[in-house]
Design a protein around this motif. Structure first.
Motif, PDB file in Angstrom:
ATOM      1  N   GLY B 180       0.577  -1.166   0.205  1.00 13.37           N
ATOM      2  CA  GLY B 180       0.103   0.055  -0.124  1.00 13.37           C
ATOM      3  C   GLY B 180       0.744   1.267   0.236  1.00 13.37           C
ATOM      4  O   GLY B 180       0.548   2.094  -0.767  1.00 13.37           O
ATOM      5  N   ASN B 183       2.855   1.660  -3.491  1.00 11.80           N
ATOM      6  CA  ASN B 183       1.951   2.185  -4.492  1.00 11.80           C
ATOM      7  C   ASN B 183       1.680   3.542  -4.379  1.00 11.80           C
ATOM      8  O   ASN B 183       1.531   4.230  -5.186  1.00 11.80           O
ATOM      9  CB  ASN B 183       0.848   1.089  -4.703  1.00 11.80           C
ATOM     10  CG  ASN B 183       1.441  -0.232  -5.249  1.00 11.80           C
ATOM     11  OD1 ASN B 183       2.429  -0.388  -5.975  1.00 11.80           O
ATOM     12  ND2 ASN B 183       0.524  -1.217  -4.833  1.00 11.80           N
ATOM     13  N   ARG B 184       1.487   3.937  -3.338  1.00 15.72           N
ATOM     14  CA  ARG B 184       0.767   5.331  -2.946  1.00 15.72           C
ATOM     15  C   ARG B 184       2.251   6.204  -3.205  1.00 15.72           C
ATOM     16  O   ARG B 184       1.988   7.254  -3.948  1.00 15.72           O
ATOM     17  CB  ARG B 184       0.424   5.475  -1.308  1.00 15.72           C
ATOM     18  CG  ARG B 184       0.134   6.952  -1.310  1.00 15.72           C
ATOM     19  CD  ARG B 184      -0.087   6.927   0.148  1.00 15.72           C
ATOM     20  NE  ARG B 184      -0.355   8.355   0.896  1.00 15.72           N
ATOM     21  CZ  ARG B 184      -0.533   8.825   1.882  1.00 15.72           C
ATOM     22  NH1 ARG B 184      -0.707   8.119   3.000  1.00 15.72           N
ATOM     23  NH2 ARG B 184      -0.562  10.112   2.126  1.00 15.72           N
ATOM     24  N   PHE B 187       2.650   5.640  -7.263  1.00 12.18           N
ATOM     25  CA  PHE B 187       1.783   6.095  -8.311  1.00 12.18           C
ATOM     26  C   PHE B 187       0.648   7.060  -7.924  1.00 12.18           C
ATOM     27  O   PHE B 187      -0.175   7.827  -8.839  1.00 12.18           O
ATOM     28  CB  PHE B 187       0.701   4.744  -8.586  1.00 12.18           C
ATOM     29  CG  PHE B 187       1.767   3.720  -9.092  1.00 12.18           C
ATOM     30  CD1 PHE B 187       2.082   3.705 -10.377  1.00 12.18           C
ATOM     31  CD2 PHE B 187       2.170   2.559  -8.680  1.00 12.18           C
ATOM     32  CE1 PHE B 187       2.782   2.722 -10.841  1.00 12.18           C
ATOM     33  CE2 PHE B 187       2.875   1.617  -9.125  1.00 12.18           C
ATOM     34  CZ  PHE B 187       3.416   1.872 -10.556  1.00 12.18           C
TER      35      PHE B 187
END
Lengths: 315, 315
Positions: B180, B183-184, B187
Motif C-alpha cells: 500500500g 504504490n501510494r 503512483f
C-alpha cells in the motif's frame, strides 16, 4: 443471519429462478459479481438474470453481451456488493431480498441471509462461492471476477489489497481472465468527453485546511459543456487524493434536481466511511459516498467543515 | 554466455566484493533489483554495493536509507535491468561487466554471463535468484522487489503482467512488502512541481495521423517554469496512450544541450522496441526509448513520420 461461503453455495445450489440485484451507479465489482454468479448458475441449468435500476454503462458490455435475456418470476433474490437497500436506487422495495453477498463493513444486514467478508472486492468472495458451487469456470466468468478485483483495488494499488487478492487474480488469469484488455478498458481509456470533463474538474479543484482537504465540484453545466455525464465521473475522486499532503479528497457532483452526491477518498488518518456517515452515507475506510439535500456550494461548505472536524481529531 | 537462475545463484554465492550497476535515469525495477540483491549478499556476509551514474531520485530512498556505505575494490561486477552498456550513462566503460540479470529482449549480451528471462519486471527473476541463493528474506528485500514488479507493470496493469507476476507479488506481501505504502509513493503522489509540469505537458499534447499518434513535448523552459526536472517525467509517457484511439504515444524531452530523448508507448498494433530501434534505441514491445541528435521540433517531425510508417504497415 450471517452465513459462510459453504452455506451460501449450499443455499444457491438448492434454489432456481434467481434474480441478482446490483447497486445503482454500478461499478466493476457489483457487475463482475453479478454476472460471474449469473454465468455459474446458468451453467448449473438454473434460470438466472442480473438487473440494475438503470442502463449499465457501455464499457461493461463485455461482461454480458453474450448472455441471452431470460424471463421468469423470481423465486429467490440475491443482492451483490450492495451495502444498504437504498443503494438499489429505483429497485429499492420492489423485491424481498433473500440473500446478500457483500464486503462493506457498513452493511445493514437487510437481507435474510448475509455473506459478509472483509476483503477489498466482493468478487474475491464470489470467486470462492463459485468454486464451492462446483460450477466450471470459463474465461468470461474469470474476466468478470477479475474486473471486480481490479476496479475495487484501483488495479491492485490500494493498501487494502492483500496477498490473497493477488493470488486470486493469478488464478483468474490462469482461468482465462483477459487482464491486459480489462485494465486497459477500465483504467487506460479516456473517452474524449471524459478527457474534457477531467480538465474542467481539475480546474475546479480547491484546497482547504492547509491543503489537507481537496474538493472537486462537478456541475450540470460541466456535463452540458463537455457532452459527458455522471456515468463518467468514477475516475475523478482518486485525483483529489493524489496531490501531496491531501488527506481528504471529495468529488461533489450536482444532480439534475440541484441536490448533490459526494464521493469521498481518504488516507489512513481519516475514516472515510465515518465521514460519509455524518451525512447519512457509508462505504469503506478509505472510499465512501453520501448525498446532500442542498446545492453544490452549500454541500462543499458542509463537507469541508466536517472534514476539518475529523482532521482536528487526528492531531 | 546465457545462464539460468540456478547457475546465476551458484556464481554469486562464490564471489565477494560485488559491485551492482543500475541503469541511468533509474526506475523502480533497476533499483529494486539492485538493492534486493545487495541486501541478500550483505546478509550472506559479503561486501556489496549498488551504484548509479547520478543521484538516485528521493522517492526511492526507502530502498537504501538504512544501508551503510561500504568501500571495497570490486572483484565482480553485476548489471541489473540494463539492456545495453550505454544505458549505464557515465558508468559505461568504467568496469568490466561480469554478469547481467535482465528482462529486455533487446539485451546486447555485453556481459560475460547473462541471465535473461521474458518477464514483465527484472525483479520477478531476482526474486527467484535470491530464493536460490538461500538468503533469508526480510521486509526491506520484499519491498524492494515489490517496487520493481509494481512499477514495471504500471501497478499490475499492463498486458505483459502474468499470473506468475501476481503470485510473486502475493508472496512478497506475505514476506513483508509494504504494498500500500509503495504504490501510494510510486503512483499516487504528485509533487506540486510535477502537478504543474503535467498541466503544461498535457497542454503540449498534439495528435497526428487521424489521432492515432499523440506526442507530448517537454522543453527546458517548462522545467524552469515549474521547478520540475527530467527526474519527474516518468509518469508522462503513459498519459499519451490513454486517449481513445491513440496507438502510438511519445514524450519528447529536450536535454540541456538541445538534443532530445523520447519515451515511447504503444498498444499491440505497433512494436515500440522496433520503432525505437529505428532511432538507435530499444526497449520492450510496448514501452521503449531513444535519443535524437536534433532539436525538439525536428525530433517530433522525425518521430511522427516514422510512427506513421509503422501504422501504415498495420492496416
Amino acid at each position: 443471519m450471517r452465513i459462510d461461503i459453504k452455506e451460501c453455495a449450499r443455499i444457491l445450489s438448492e434454489k432456481d429462478d434467481i434474480l441478482i440485484l446490483t447497486h445503482s451507479h454500478p461499478d466493476g465489482d457489483t457487475l463482475g459479481c453479478g454476472f460471474a454468479l449469473c454465468r455459474a448458475l446458468l451453467k448449473m441449468g438454473k434460470f438466472c438474470t442480473v438487473i440494475n435500476e438503470a442502463e449499465i454503462p457501455k464499457k461493461y458490455s463485455f461482461l454480458y453481451d453474450d448472455i441471452a435475456p431470460v424471463r421468469f418470476k423470481p423465486a429467490y433474490v440475491v443482492a451483490v456488493d450492495v451495502a444498504t437497500e437504498n443503494l438499489l436506487g429505483d429497485l429499492e422495495g420492489k423485491y424481498h431480498i433473500d440473500m446478500c453477498i457483500d464486503h462493506h463493513g457498513t452493511n445493514t444486514e437487510y437481507a435474510d441471509v448475509l455473506l459478509l467478508e472483509d476483503v477489498p472486492a466482493a468478487c474475491q468472495t464470489m470467486y470462492y462461492v463459485i468454486k464451492e458451487l462446483g460450477a466450471e469456470f470459463d474465461d468470461r466468468m474469470a474476466s468478470a471476477l477479475y474486473t471486480g478485483l481490479s476496479t475495487d483495488t484501483g488495479c491492485f494499488r490500494y493498501a487494502s489489497t492483500t496477498a490473497n487478492t493477488y493470488r486470486v487474480a493469478a488464478e483468474l488469469i490462469e482461468l482465462g481472465a483477459e487482464n491486459g484488455k480489462i485494465n486497459r478498458l477500465m483504467f487506460e481509456t479516456k473517452t474524449k468527453t471524459y478527457a474534457l470533463l477531467e480538465r474542467l474538474a481539475l480546474e475546479s479543484m480547491a484546497f482547504y485546511d492547509n491543503d489537507r482537504i481537496a474538493v472537486i465540484t462537478v456541475t450540470q453545466e460541466m456535463y452540458n459543456q463537455t457532452g459527458s455525464s455522471e456515468l463518467e465521473t468514477d475516475a475523478l475522486a482518486p485525483l483529489t487524493r493524489m496531490v501531496e499532503g491531501v488527506e481528504i479528497g471529495a468529488v461533489i457532483k450536482e444532480k439534475p434536481d440541484g441536490t448533490c452526491k459526494a464521493s469521498i477518498r481518504t488516507f489512513e488518518s481519516v475514516n472515510a466511511a465515518e465521514l460519509a456517515r455524518a451525512f447519512g452515507g457509508g462505504g469503506h475506510p478509505q472510499a465512501s459516498a453520501c448525498r446532500f439535500d442542498c446545492g453544490i456550494e452549500e454541500a462543499r461548505r458542509r463537507f469541508v467543515e466536517k472534514g476539518s472536524e475529523f482532521l482536528s481529531k487526528v492531531e
